[in-house]
Scaffold this motif. Structure first.
Motif, PDB file in Angstrom:
ATOM      1  N   CYS A  62     -29.942 -24.150 -35.804  1.00  0.00           N
ATOM      2  CA  CYS A  62     -28.874 -23.514 -35.033  1.00  0.00           C
ATOM      3  C   CYS A  62     -29.174 -23.561 -33.539  1.00  0.00           C
ATOM      4  N   VAL A  63     -30.423 -23.306 -33.174  1.00  0.00           N
ATOM      5  CA  VAL A  63     -30.799 -23.319 -31.760  1.00  0.00           C
ATOM      6  C   VAL A  63     -30.643 -24.707 -31.163  1.00  0.00           C
ATOM      7  N   HIS A  64     -31.131 -25.727 -31.855  1.00  0.00           N
ATOM      8  CA  HIS A  64     -31.104 -27.079 -31.305  1.00  0.00           C
ATOM      9  C   HIS A  64     -29.707 -27.703 -31.340  1.00  0.00           C
ATOM     10  N   GLN A  65     -28.896 -27.335 -32.324  1.00  0.00           N
ATOM     11  CA  GLN A  65     -27.573 -27.944 -32.443  1.00  0.00           C
ATOM     12  C   GLN A  65     -26.512 -27.243 -31.602  1.00  0.00           C
ATOM     13  N   HIS A  66     -26.687 -25.942 -31.357  1.00  0.00           N
ATOM     14  CA  HIS A  66     -25.612 -25.205 -30.702  1.00  0.00           C
ATOM     15  C   HIS A  66     -26.071 -24.433 -29.463  1.00  0.00           C
ATOM     16  N   LEU A  67     -27.135 -23.645 -29.570  1.00  0.00           N
ATOM     17  CA  LEU A  67     -27.509 -22.770 -28.457  1.00  0.00           C
ATOM     18  C   LEU A  67     -28.013 -23.553 -27.248  1.00  0.00           C
ATOM     19  N   ILE A  68     -28.936 -24.463 -27.464  1.00  0.00           N
ATOM     20  CA  ILE A  68     -29.484 -25.214 -26.332  1.00  0.00           C
ATOM     21  C   ILE A  68     -28.431 -26.104 -25.676  1.00  0.00           C
ATOM     22  N   PRO A  69     -27.633 -26.901 -26.443  1.00  0.00           N
ATOM     23  CA  PRO A  69     -26.593 -27.705 -25.776  1.00  0.00           C
ATOM     24  C   PRO A  69     -25.574 -26.867 -25.025  1.00  0.00           C
ATOM     25  N   GLY A  70     -25.254 -25.666 -25.516  1.00  0.00           N
ATOM     26  CA  GLY A  70     -24.202 -24.873 -24.890  1.00  0.00           C
ATOM     27  C   GLY A  70     -24.673 -23.946 -23.794  1.00  0.00           C
ATOM     28  N   LEU A  71     -25.885 -23.370 -23.961  1.00  0.00           N
ATOM     29  CA  LEU A  71     -26.352 -22.362 -23.007  1.00  0.00           C
ATOM     30  C   LEU A  71     -27.735 -22.687 -22.438  1.00  0.00           C
ATOM     31  N   GLY A  72     -28.280 -23.832 -22.759  1.00  0.00           N
ATOM     32  CA  GLY A  72     -29.650 -24.142 -22.367  1.00  0.00           C
ATOM     33  C   GLY A  72     -29.871 -24.253 -20.864  1.00  0.00           C
ATOM     34  N   LYS A  73     -28.847 -24.590 -20.109  1.00  0.00           N
ATOM     35  CA  LYS A  73     -29.007 -24.748 -18.664  1.00  0.00           C
ATOM     36  C   LYS A  73     -28.776 -23.445 -17.899  1.00  0.00           C
ATOM     37  N   LYS A  74     -28.405 -22.399 -18.618  1.00  0.00           N
ATOM     38  CA  LYS A  74     -28.133 -21.121 -17.964  1.00  0.00           C
ATOM     39  C   LYS A  74     -29.401 -20.278 -17.942  1.00  0.00           C
ATOM     40  N   LYS A  75     -29.752 -19.721 -16.791  1.00  0.00           N
ATOM     41  CA  LYS A  75     -30.920 -18.859 -16.698  1.00  0.00           C
ATOM     42  C   LYS A  75     -30.669 -17.575 -17.484  1.00  0.00           C
ATOM     43  N   LEU A  76     -31.711 -17.139 -18.194  1.00  0.00           N
ATOM     44  CA  LEU A  76     -31.569 -15.999 -19.082  1.00  0.00           C
ATOM     45  C   LEU A  76     -31.153 -14.744 -18.320  1.00  0.00           C
ATOM     46  N   ALA A  77     -31.722 -14.540 -17.140  1.00  0.00           N
ATOM     47  CA  ALA A  77     -31.423 -13.324 -16.375  1.00  0.00           C
ATOM     48  C   ALA A  77     -29.995 -13.315 -15.837  1.00  0.00           C
ATOM     49  N   LYS A  78     -29.387 -14.501 -15.708  1.00  0.00           N
ATOM     50  CA  LYS A  78     -28.033 -14.582 -15.167  1.00  0.00           C
ATOM     51  C   LYS A  78     -26.968 -14.769 -16.248  1.00  0.00           C
ATOM     52  N   LEU A  79     -27.396 -14.756 -17.503  1.00  0.00           N
ATOM     53  CA  LEU A  79     -26.444 -14.913 -18.599  1.00  0.00           C
ATOM     54  C   LEU A  79     -25.561 -13.675 -18.696  1.00  0.00           C
ATOM     55  N   ALA A  80     -24.248 -13.901 -18.737  1.00  0.00           N
ATOM     56  CA  ALA A  80     -23.283 -12.804 -18.803  1.00  0.00           C
ATOM     57  C   ALA A  80     -22.446 -12.916 -20.067  1.00  0.00           C
ATOM     58  N   ALA A  81     -21.771 -11.807 -20.415  1.00  0.00           N
ATOM     59  CA  ALA A  81     -20.920 -11.805 -21.602  1.00  0.00           C
ATOM     60  C   ALA A  81     -19.815 -12.844 -21.479  1.00  0.00           C
ATOM     61  N   LYS A  82     -19.334 -13.084 -20.272  1.00  0.00           N
ATOM     62  CA  LYS A  82     -18.282 -14.082 -20.068  1.00  0.00           C
ATOM     63  C   LYS A  82     -18.785 -15.469 -20.433  1.00  0.00           C
ATOM     64  N   ASP A  83     -20.051 -15.766 -20.098  1.00  0.00           N
ATOM     65  CA  ASP A  83     -20.614 -17.071 -20.450  1.00  0.00           C
ATOM     66  C   ASP A  83     -20.680 -17.252 -21.964  1.00  0.00           C
ATOM     67  N   VAL A  84     -21.094 -16.203 -22.655  1.00  0.00           N
ATOM     68  CA  VAL A  84     -21.203 -16.278 -24.110  1.00  0.00           C
ATOM     69  C   VAL A  84     -19.824 -16.435 -24.732  1.00  0.00           C
ATOM     70  N   ARG A  85     -18.842 -15.690 -24.225  1.00  0.00           N
ATOM     71  CA  ARG A  85     -17.488 -15.761 -24.768  1.00  0.00           C
ATOM     72  C   ARG A  85     -16.883 -17.147 -24.534  1.00  0.00           C
ATOM     73  N   THR A  86     -17.070 -17.692 -23.343  1.00  0.00           N
ATOM     74  CA  THR A  86     -16.549 -19.031 -23.040  1.00  0.00           C
ATOM     75  C   THR A  86     -17.187 -20.081 -23.922  1.00  0.00           C
ATOM     76  N   TRP A  87     -18.496 -19.963 -24.109  1.00  0.00           N
ATOM     77  CA  TRP A  87     -19.217 -20.926 -24.952  1.00  0.00           C
ATOM     78  C   TRP A  87     -18.764 -20.848 -26.409  1.00  0.00           C
TER      79      TRP A  87
END
Length: 371
Positions: free
Chosen positions: A42-67
């Motif tokens: 799940c991490v390699h197929q979805h999380l890293i391609p979709g959110l891997g370039k986003k810094k953890l401290a700057k991750l927002a609910a809007k980013d997760v919802r958009t992804w």
């Protein structure tokens, strides 16, 4: 078996007890190997391609919802370049997208993995809050299953009566044991005198250890169940058949103590059991169902007979009664309709009785108590 020396530790059990790669991740992450494998995929197929370039401290609910919305609406053949590796492209590489999208259940699973990972980061004080908890994906519908009806169950048992693993199929249908619990059952777990079976382990295939015996799925899954009298008789017949196979195999026999084994005494691969089960369904003239649907068939038939939900929960080994109630909610709703219809018929009969002229002064007869 009485009078026999203790068999050597089987290879498939040593794989789970020694310091193999299968046990090291499980002890470090407190996860089963197959669970860890699913998380990694799940991490390699979805999380890293979709959110891997986003810094953890700057991750927002809007980013997760958009992804998540992007994952929901994107064809997986296109997103993961699945079609490019096929011998005959039939999707994006052929210029005709098949629009293969993830199911709501898979989407909810991806979301839960992200929430779990961020929750771990909160505990490690790498971030201050879990933004994935503020994103709602909706409640997915439970998986549809097609349990056997009572007539189909009787037809299936009659069709497999002479099969060498008849005792396995009968036990699965009469008690609802999981496939791994059936294949991991050992003779020492059975007490045919008292008519009980202790469910202590499960047999699974892992990537690193092959066929491996593991503890039961949850603490509630480790349980003792009552055996139907029909299963006790089937076990006695099955033991005689297995003794004949032991003599025929001679030195090639692998004494693993398993109740259900191959003709050489080895563990049965769950994938092979699935194939044999489908072939038996075809031979019996029944519709195709999953092996796990035998477990659903047990619970459904018990509910339809009026067995209490708590009894079914203990038999199936569910951790919480809410799981049993949720999975079989449609059955309970049907039973409610039957109860309401029964009450309606009772009230109609009562109305019809009182509406008829009665010259006698005797009181109307009492209705039979409903249990």
């Amino acid at each position: 078996m009485p009078g026999r020396t203790s068999p050597p530790e089987p290879a498939y059990r040593r794989a789970s007890a020694e310091g193999s790669a299968a046990t090291r991740p499980r002890s470090r992450h407190q996860l089963r190997e197959n669970t860890h494998t699913r998380y990694t995929a799940c991490v390699h197929q979805h999380l890293i391609p979709g959110l891997g370039k986003k810094k953890l401290a700057k991750l927002a609910a809007k980013d997760v919802r958009t992804w998540l919305n992007q994952v929901r609406t994107t064809c997986q053949c296109c997103a993961r370049s699945i079609d490019a590796g096929r011998d005959q492209p039939r999707c994006c590489a052929a210029g005709a997208c098949c629009s293969k999208r993830l199911s709501p259940l898979t989407l909810a699973y991806i979301h839960s993995v992200l929430k779990s990972a961020l929750e771990h980061a909160v505990r490690e004080e790498e971030i201050t809050r879990n933004v994935a908890r503020n994103v709602r994906t909706g409640t997915p519908r439970p998986r549809r299953f097609e349990p056997l009806t009572a007539d189909e169950a009787r037809q299936f048992l009659a069709a497999v009566r002479n099969h060498r693993l008849f005792a396995l199929y009968e036990l699965a249908l009469r008690t609802g044991l999981r496939k791994g619990e059936l294949l991991g059952l050992q003779w020492e777990d059975l007490d045919l005198q008292k008519g009980t079976a202790s469910i202590r382990r499960t047999l699974q295939r892992t990537q690193t250890g092959g066929l491996t015996v593991l503890p039961t799925k949850t603490r509630a899954s480790e349980r003792r169940i009552a055996l139907p009298s029909e299963c006790i008789q089937s076990f006695k017949e099955h033991r005689e058949v297995q003794e004949g196979e032991r003599e025929a195999a001679a030195d090639d026999w692998r004494d693993n103590g398993l109740v259900f084994s191959t003709r050489a005494g080895g563990p049965i691969d769950p994938a092979n059991l699935n194939r044999h089960f489908r072939a038996l369904l075809d031979r019996a003239g029944l519709r195709r169902i999953r092996f796990h649907d035998l477990r659903h068939s047990t619970a459904t038939l018990l509910l339809e007979q009026g067995v209490e939900l708590i009894v079914i929960k203990e038999l199936l080994g569910h951790a919480h009664i809410g799981v049993t109630a949720t999975v079989y909610a449609h059955v309970r709703l049907r039973l409610q309709r039957d109860a309401i219809d029964l009450l309606g018929r009772t009230l109609r009969r009562s109305d019809e009785t009182t509406s008829q002229p009665d010259d006698r002064d005797e009181p109307p007869p009492c209705a039979a108590p409903i249990r």
